[in-house]
Each structure stands twice: as C-alpha cells, then as structure tokens.
Motif scaffolding. Structure first.
Motif, PDB file in Angstrom:
ATOM      1  N   ASP A  22      43.640  37.085  38.892  1.00  0.00           N
ATOM      2  CA  ASP A  22      42.613  37.268  40.134  1.00  0.00           C
ATOM      3  C   ASP A  22      41.416  36.412  40.068  1.00  0.00           C
ATOM      4  O   ASP A  22      40.315  36.322  40.859  1.00  0.00           O
ATOM      5  N   ILE A  23      41.615  35.557  39.016  1.00  0.00           N
ATOM      6  CA  ILE A  23      40.386  34.636  38.877  1.00  0.00           C
ATOM      7  C   ILE A  23      40.998  33.060  38.509  1.00  0.00           C
ATOM      8  O   ILE A  23      42.452  33.047  37.960  1.00  0.00           O
ATOM      9  N   GLU A  24      40.578  32.067  39.269  1.00  0.00           N
ATOM     10  CA  GLU A  24      41.276  30.780  39.287  1.00  0.00           C
ATOM     11  C   GLU A  24      40.201  29.707  39.491  1.00  0.00           C
ATOM     12  O   GLU A  24      38.971  29.926  40.071  1.00  0.00           O
ATOM     13  N   GLU A  25      40.137  28.730  38.621  1.00  0.00           N
ATOM     14  CA  GLU A  25      39.251  27.621  38.799  1.00  0.00           C
ATOM     15  C   GLU A  25      39.695  26.787  40.105  1.00  0.00           C
ATOM     16  O   GLU A  25      40.871  26.651  40.342  1.00  0.00           O
ATOM     17  N   VAL A  26      38.653  26.487  40.753  1.00  0.00           N
ATOM     18  CA  VAL A  26      38.768  25.734  42.130  1.00  0.00           C
ATOM     19  C   VAL A  26      37.898  24.548  42.064  1.00  0.00           C
ATOM     20  O   VAL A  26      37.053  24.301  41.362  1.00  0.00           O
ATOM     21  N   PRO A  27      38.458  23.650  42.679  1.00  0.00           N
ATOM     22  CA  PRO A  27      37.445  21.931  42.661  1.00  0.00           C
ATOM     23  C   PRO A  27      36.206  22.475  43.091  1.00  0.00           C
ATOM     24  O   PRO A  27      35.993  22.994  44.301  1.00  0.00           O
ATOM     25  N   SER A  28      35.177  21.706  42.776  1.00  0.00           N
ATOM     26  CA  SER A  28      33.836  22.155  43.093  1.00  0.00           C
ATOM     27  C   SER A  28      33.673  21.631  44.381  1.00  0.00           C
ATOM     28  O   SER A  28      32.877  22.307  45.429  1.00  0.00           O
ATOM     29  N   GLY A  29      34.298  20.604  45.088  1.00  0.00           N
ATOM     30  CA  GLY A  29      34.352  20.261  46.578  1.00  0.00           C
ATOM     31  C   GLY A  29      34.873  21.294  47.458  1.00  0.00           C
ATOM     32  O   GLY A  29      34.593  21.242  48.722  1.00  0.00           O
ATOM     33  N   ALA A  36      28.329  20.255  40.862  1.00  0.00           N
ATOM     34  CA  ALA A  36      29.432  19.430  39.954  1.00  0.00           C
ATOM     35  C   ALA A  36      29.964  20.217  38.964  1.00  0.00           C
ATOM     36  O   ALA A  36      31.133  19.834  38.352  1.00  0.00           O
ATOM     37  N   ALA A  37      29.485  21.456  38.922  1.00  0.00           N
ATOM     38  CA  ALA A  37      29.945  22.141  37.588  1.00  0.00           C
ATOM     39  C   ALA A  37      31.475  22.716  37.977  1.00  0.00           C
ATOM     40  O   ALA A  37      31.610  22.918  39.204  1.00  0.00           O
ATOM     41  N   ARG A  38      31.963  23.414  36.938  1.00  0.00           N
ATOM     42  CA  ARG A  38      33.241  24.097  37.165  1.00  0.00           C
ATOM     43  C   ARG A  38      33.056  25.270  38.105  1.00  0.00           C
ATOM     44  O   ARG A  38      32.082  25.964  37.782  1.00  0.00           O
ATOM     45  N   CYS A  39      33.805  25.392  39.069  1.00  0.00           N
ATOM     46  CA  CYS A  39      33.830  26.575  39.957  1.00  0.00           C
ATOM     47  C   CYS A  39      34.929  27.423  39.782  1.00  0.00           C
ATOM     48  O   CYS A  39      36.044  27.171  39.590  1.00  0.00           O
ATOM     49  N   PHE A  40      34.627  28.776  40.056  1.00  0.00           N
ATOM     50  CA  PHE A  40      35.824  29.737  40.026  1.00  0.00           C
ATOM     51  C   PHE A  40      35.830  30.726  41.093  1.00  0.00           C
ATOM     52  O   PHE A  40      34.776  31.043  41.567  1.00  0.00           O
ATOM     53  N   HIS A  41      36.875  31.131  41.433  1.00  0.00           N
ATOM     54  CA  HIS A  41      37.187  31.876  42.563  1.00  0.00           C
ATOM     55  C   HIS A  41      37.873  33.401  42.064  1.00  0.00           C
ATOM     56  O   HIS A  41      38.685  33.335  41.245  1.00  0.00           O
ATOM     57  N   ILE A  42      37.028  34.497  42.410  1.00  0.00           N
ATOM     58  CA  ILE A  42      37.646  35.708  41.881  1.00  0.00           C
ATOM     59  C   ILE A  42      37.820  36.492  43.170  1.00  0.00           C
ATOM     60  O   ILE A  42      37.220  36.677  43.906  1.00  0.00           O
ATOM     61  N   ARG A  43      39.251  36.971  43.152  1.00  0.00           N
ATOM     62  CA  ARG A  43      39.821  38.017  44.365  1.00  0.00           C
ATOM     63  C   ARG A  43      39.369  39.309  44.183  1.00  0.00           C
ATOM     64  O   ARG A  43      39.603  39.752  42.874  1.00  0.00           O
ATOM     65  N   VAL A  44      38.585  39.853  44.956  1.00  0.00           N
ATOM     66  CA  VAL A  44      38.297  41.375  45.020  1.00  0.00           C
ATOM     67  C   VAL A  44      38.792  41.889  46.167  1.00  0.00           C
ATOM     68  O   VAL A  44      38.688  41.629  47.363  1.00  0.00           O
ATOM     69  N   SER A  45      39.604  43.051  45.962  1.00  0.00           N
ATOM     70  CA  SER A  45      40.375  43.860  46.889  1.00  0.00           C
ATOM     71  C   SER A  45      40.013  45.238  46.718  1.00  0.00           C
ATOM     72  O   SER A  45      39.574  45.700  45.933  1.00  0.00           O
ATOM     73  N   SER A  46      40.094  45.926  47.970  1.00  0.00           N
ATOM     74  CA  SER A  46      39.996  47.148  48.213  1.00  0.00           C
ATOM     75  C   SER A  46      41.086  47.993  47.625  1.00  0.00           C
ATOM     76  O   SER A  46      42.178  47.431  47.506  1.00  0.00           O
ATOM     77  N   MET A  47      40.817  49.150  46.949  1.00  0.00           N
ATOM     78  CA  MET A  47      41.849  50.082  46.352  1.00  0.00           C
ATOM     79  C   MET A  47      42.098  51.014  47.116  1.00  0.00           C
ATOM     80  O   MET A  47      41.233  51.775  47.610  1.00  0.00           O
TER      81      MET A  47
END
Length: 92
Positions: A22-29, A36-47
């Motif tokens: 549920d977490i992945e690094e994504v390009p800052s752009g 310009a820092a490292r960016c991360f994407h966390i997927r949050v889902s309803s349960m």
C-alpha cells in the motif's frame, strides 16, 4: 547522512514494513507536491465492518507525502487525492 535524513529513512523503512503493497515511491514530478525530495504514495481504502451497513461504493484515497529537509522537526508535505468513490470537493 544527517540525523534528519537517518530518521526519515528509518520512518520510510517502518512504513514499508507495515504497509507493504500500500506504499510506493513515486517520482516527485508526478506527486503533485512542489519538492525535489523523495515522494511516497500511500493507498488508504475503506474497510467493511460487520457492525455497520456496507458502503455501496468503496472509497479509496491516496495520501502523498514528502519529507521536508528538517523533518521530523518540521511537518512533511502532504496531499490527498481521490482514487475512487469520493469527489475532490469532499477531500478539501
């Protein structure tokens, strides 16, 4: 590596161990953040919860973040984006 960078790296490692797929690094752009820092994407889902009525439309959000240079002394950059089931106006 500064103390801040070491702490940030340990935080990312802990999040990756907990969140796994549920977490992945994504390009800052592509993150939508101005950094310009490292960016991360966390997927949050309803349960589904047996005690509540099931939702007709599952809700899924993305929390995108990047550390600021002095994080954790300063808050990270954050952005929330709808992936499914919620409109942008509701996110705001």
């Amino acid at each position: 590596m500064t103390d801040h960078e070491a702490e940030q790296e340990m935080e990312i490692e802990a999040l990756q161990a907990i969140l796994m797929d549920d977490i992945e690094e994504v390009p800052s752009g592509e993150s939508g953040l101005v950094t310009a820092a490292r960016c991360f994407h966390i997927r949050v889902s309803s349960m589904d919860n047996d005690e509540e009525e099931p939702t007709d439309i599952p809700v899924q959000l993305a929390v995108i973040f990047a550390h600021t240079p002095t994080n954790p002394d300063a808050a990270p950059l954050l952005k929330v984006r709808s992936l499914q089931g919620i409109i942008d106006a509701d996110i705001r």
